[in-house]
Design a protein around this motif. Sequence first.
Motif, PDB file in Angstrom:
ATOM      1  N   MET A 137       0.813  -1.206   0.000  1.00 36.53           N
ATOM      2  CA  MET A 137       0.000   0.000   0.000  1.00 36.53           C
ATOM      3  C   MET A 137       0.858   1.272   0.000  1.00 36.53           C
ATOM      4  SD  MET A 137      -2.913  -1.149   2.758  1.00 36.53           S
ATOM      5  CE  MET A 137      -3.553   0.509   2.896  1.00 36.53           C
ATOM      6  N   GLY A 138       2.133   1.144   0.377  1.00 37.81           N
ATOM      7  CA  GLY A 138       3.020   2.296   0.315  1.00 37.81           C
ATOM      8  C   GLY A 138       3.672   2.698   1.619  1.00 37.81           C
ATOM      9  N   MET A 139       3.427   1.957   2.708  1.00 34.05           N
ATOM     10  CA  MET A 139       4.093   2.272   3.979  1.00 34.05           C
ATOM     11  C   MET A 139       5.126   1.186   4.262  1.00 34.05           C
ATOM     12  SD  MET A 139       2.655   3.480   7.694  1.00 34.05           S
ATOM     13  CE  MET A 139       1.415   2.210   7.899  1.00 34.05           C
ATOM     14  N   VAL A 140       6.387   1.552   4.110  1.00 31.37           N
ATOM     15  CA  VAL A 140       7.487   0.597   4.221  1.00 31.37           C
ATOM     16  C   VAL A 140       8.392   1.021   5.369  1.00 31.37           C
ATOM     17  CG1 VAL A 140       9.370  -0.526   2.974  1.00 31.37           C
ATOM     18  CG2 VAL A 140       7.377   0.324   1.727  1.00 31.37           C
ATOM     19  N   ARG A 141       8.894   0.065   6.112  1.00 36.95           N
ATOM     20  CA  ARG A 141       9.757   0.388   7.239  1.00 36.95           C
ATOM     21  C   ARG A 141      11.105  -0.306   7.105  1.00 36.95           C
ATOM     22  NH1 ARG A 141       9.013  -2.199  12.923  1.00 36.95           N
ATOM     23  NH2 ARG A 141      11.115  -1.373  12.882  1.00 36.95           N
ATOM     24  N   THR A 142      12.113   0.304   7.709  1.00 33.39           N
ATOM     25  CA  THR A 142      13.392  -0.372   7.898  1.00 33.39           C
ATOM     26  C   THR A 142      13.524  -0.647   9.388  1.00 33.39           C
ATOM     27  OG1 THR A 142      14.654   1.678   8.188  1.00 33.39           O
ATOM     28  CG2 THR A 142      14.394   0.838   5.939  1.00 33.39           C
ATOM     29  N   PHE A 143      14.569  -1.391   9.757  1.00 29.63           N
ATOM     30  CA  PHE A 143      14.699  -1.820  11.139  1.00 29.63           C
ATOM     31  C   PHE A 143      15.956  -1.239  11.781  1.00 29.63           C
ATOM     32  CE2 PHE A 143      12.009  -4.803   9.019  1.00 29.63           C
ATOM     33  CZ  PHE A 143      11.058  -5.140   9.959  1.00 29.63           C
ATOM     34  N   GLN A 144      15.962  -1.263  13.109  1.00 23.77           N
ATOM     35  CA  GLN A 144      17.103  -0.724  13.845  1.00 23.77           C
ATOM     36  C   GLN A 144      18.380  -1.477  13.484  1.00 23.77           C
ATOM     37  OE1 GLN A 144      16.283  -0.216  17.966  1.00 23.77           O
ATOM     38  NE2 GLN A 144      18.346   0.419  18.504  1.00 23.77           N
ATOM     39  N   LEU A 145      18.290  -2.796  13.402  1.00 25.69           N
ATOM     40  CA  LEU A 145      19.413  -3.607  12.941  1.00 25.69           C
ATOM     41  C   LEU A 145      19.240  -3.823  11.441  1.00 25.69           C
ATOM     42  CD1 LEU A 145      19.579  -6.260  15.814  1.00 25.69           C
ATOM     43  CD2 LEU A 145      20.906  -4.147  15.570  1.00 25.69           C
ATOM     44  N   THR A 146      20.278  -3.540  10.666  1.00 27.56           N
ATOM     45  CA  THR A 146      20.162  -3.609   9.209  1.00 27.56           C
ATOM     46  C   THR A 146      19.883  -5.037   8.755  1.00 27.56           C
ATOM     47  OG1 THR A 146      22.576  -3.827   9.042  1.00 27.56           O
ATOM     48  CG2 THR A 146      21.639  -1.626   8.805  1.00 27.56           C
ATOM     49  N   LYS A 147      19.085  -5.152   7.680  1.00 29.32           N
ATOM     50  CA  LYS A 147      18.656  -6.453   7.165  1.00 29.32           C
ATOM     51  C   LYS A 147      19.027  -6.578   5.692  1.00 29.32           C
ATOM     52  CE  LYS A 147      16.344  -7.307  11.037  1.00 29.32           C
ATOM     53  NZ  LYS A 147      16.673  -8.393  11.986  1.00 29.32           N
ATOM     54  N   VAL A 148      20.304  -6.492   5.374  1.00 31.35           N
ATOM     55  CA  VAL A 148      20.727  -6.680   3.988  1.00 31.35           C
ATOM     56  C   VAL A 148      21.085  -8.144   3.769  1.00 31.35           C
ATOM     57  CG1 VAL A 148      21.571  -4.318   3.807  1.00 31.35           C
ATOM     58  CG2 VAL A 148      23.152  -6.128   4.484  1.00 31.35           C
ATOM     59  N   MET A 149      21.049  -8.570   2.502  1.00 28.62           N
ATOM     60  CA  MET A 149      21.458  -9.930   2.140  1.00 28.62           C
ATOM     61  C   MET A 149      22.958  -9.890   1.857  1.00 28.62           C
ATOM     62  SD  MET A 149      18.438 -11.046   2.419  1.00 28.62           S
ATOM     63  CE  MET A 149      16.763 -10.409   2.317  1.00 28.62           C
ATOM     64  N   SER A 150      23.743 -10.297   2.840  1.00 32.50           N
ATOM     65  CA  SER A 150      25.189 -10.077   2.804  1.00 32.50           C
ATOM     66  C   SER A 150      25.883 -10.743   1.626  1.00 32.50           C
ATOM     67  CB  SER A 150      25.824 -10.575   4.107  1.00 32.50           C
ATOM     68  OG  SER A 150      25.322  -9.852   5.205  1.00 32.50           O
ATOM     69  N   ARG A 151      25.379 -11.906   1.178  1.00 35.18           N
ATOM     70  CA  ARG A 151      26.049 -12.643   0.114  1.00 35.18           C
ATOM     71  C   ARG A 151      25.499 -12.316  -1.270  1.00 35.18           C
ATOM     72  NH1 ARG A 151      27.293 -18.693   2.594  1.00 35.18           N
ATOM     73  NH2 ARG A 151      28.365 -17.967   4.494  1.00 35.18           N
ATOM     74  N   LEU A 152      24.624 -11.325  -1.341  1.00 36.99           N
ATOM     75  CA  LEU A 152      24.172 -10.794  -2.619  1.00 36.99           C
ATOM     76  C   LEU A 152      24.826  -9.441  -2.828  1.00 36.99           C
ATOM     77  CD1 LEU A 152      20.341 -11.576  -2.556  1.00 36.99           C
ATOM     78  CD2 LEU A 152      22.182 -12.936  -3.565  1.00 36.99           C
ATOM     79  N   THR A 153      24.952  -9.032  -4.071  1.00 33.77           N
ATOM     80  CA  THR A 153      25.535  -7.723  -4.349  1.00 33.77           C
ATOM     81  C   THR A 153      24.553  -6.621  -3.957  1.00 33.77           C
ATOM     82  OG1 THR A 153      24.666  -7.563  -6.602  1.00 33.77           O
ATOM     83  CG2 THR A 153      26.786  -8.712  -6.309  1.00 33.77           C
ATOM     84  N   VAL A 154      25.062  -5.405  -3.927  1.00 31.60           N
ATOM     85  CA  VAL A 154      24.209  -4.259  -3.625  1.00 31.60           C
ATOM     86  C   VAL A 154      23.080  -4.164  -4.648  1.00 31.60           C
ATOM     87  CG1 VAL A 154      24.158  -1.726  -3.572  1.00 31.60           C
ATOM     88  CG2 VAL A 154      26.012  -2.973  -2.430  1.00 31.60           C
ATOM     89  N   MET A 155      23.396  -4.349  -5.929  1.00 24.30           N
ATOM     90  CA  MET A 155      22.369  -4.295  -6.964  1.00 24.30           C
ATOM     91  C   MET A 155      21.341  -5.406  -6.785  1.00 24.30           C
ATOM     92  SD  MET A 155      20.842  -3.036  -9.530  1.00 24.30           S
ATOM     93  CE  MET A 155      21.926  -1.772 -10.204  1.00 24.30           C
ATOM     94  N   GLU A 156      21.784  -6.618  -6.466  1.00 24.43           N
ATOM     95  CA  GLU A 156      20.853  -7.727  -6.262  1.00 24.43           C
ATOM     96  C   GLU A 156      19.930  -7.455  -5.076  1.00 24.43           C
ATOM     97  OE1 GLU A 156      23.607 -11.373  -8.066  1.00 24.43           O
ATOM     98  OE2 GLU A 156      23.736 -10.813  -5.946  1.00 24.43           O
TER      99      GLU A 156
END
Length: 223
Positions: A137-156
């Motif tokens: 719907m358009g309300m997106v949140r990030t978290f206090q601890l980052t949740k990136v996929m470490s073994r994927l590239t930044v673009m992925e």
Amino acid sequence: MSDNAHIDGAGTPASGPFYDLAAWATKAPEGESLISTAYGDKVQEDLAFVRSEPGVHKPDPILVADGVTRRFGGVTAVDVGHFEIERHGITALIGPNGAGKTTFFNLMTGFDRPQTGSWTFDGVELASVSPEKVARMGMVRTFQLTKVMSRLTVMENMLLGAPDQPGEGMFRALFPPLWRRREKAVMEKAESLLSRFLLDKKKDDYAGSLSGGQRKLLEMARA
């Protein structure tokens, strides 16, 4: 405030300037004005006569909460009488550790359920809406601890956040003409956003190699 909420108007056309965040330059070209400045000016004008006090009504709120409470045993973590966020505005929620800021974010975005209260996003009741539907719907949140996929590239990592990708289905994936055009558009927008968040030179690096600040920027860009 460690958590961040990105609030867009679901009723705004996807092709509108508010959604094209990649076009929000930090310096306007000669003879042009910034999209971000235009929205900032509108919000400032809208709020010019609004009293500076908790729970005050605003001219064009996009998120509204009433009577929201959340208790954990005998501890009341959230007790909000009335709360509004102005559309296109930047709102800060501040308080000491344990004040209930993250819990309130969880309640608004569907990650937790309150004991009492009601809340709406762009006029839509969210009491029984799942987190993934709230995000769509358009309300997106990030978290206090980052949740990136470490073994994927930044673009992925960026491509994972793009909705409506027909190539993700098993059957359609076998027919590139069905998804190549969409994939190209997603790639172009991802590259533009990475440039906006100063991560374009890191797009081929693994996300796990980024610093803490860069990971937070990646989360914001992906959201």
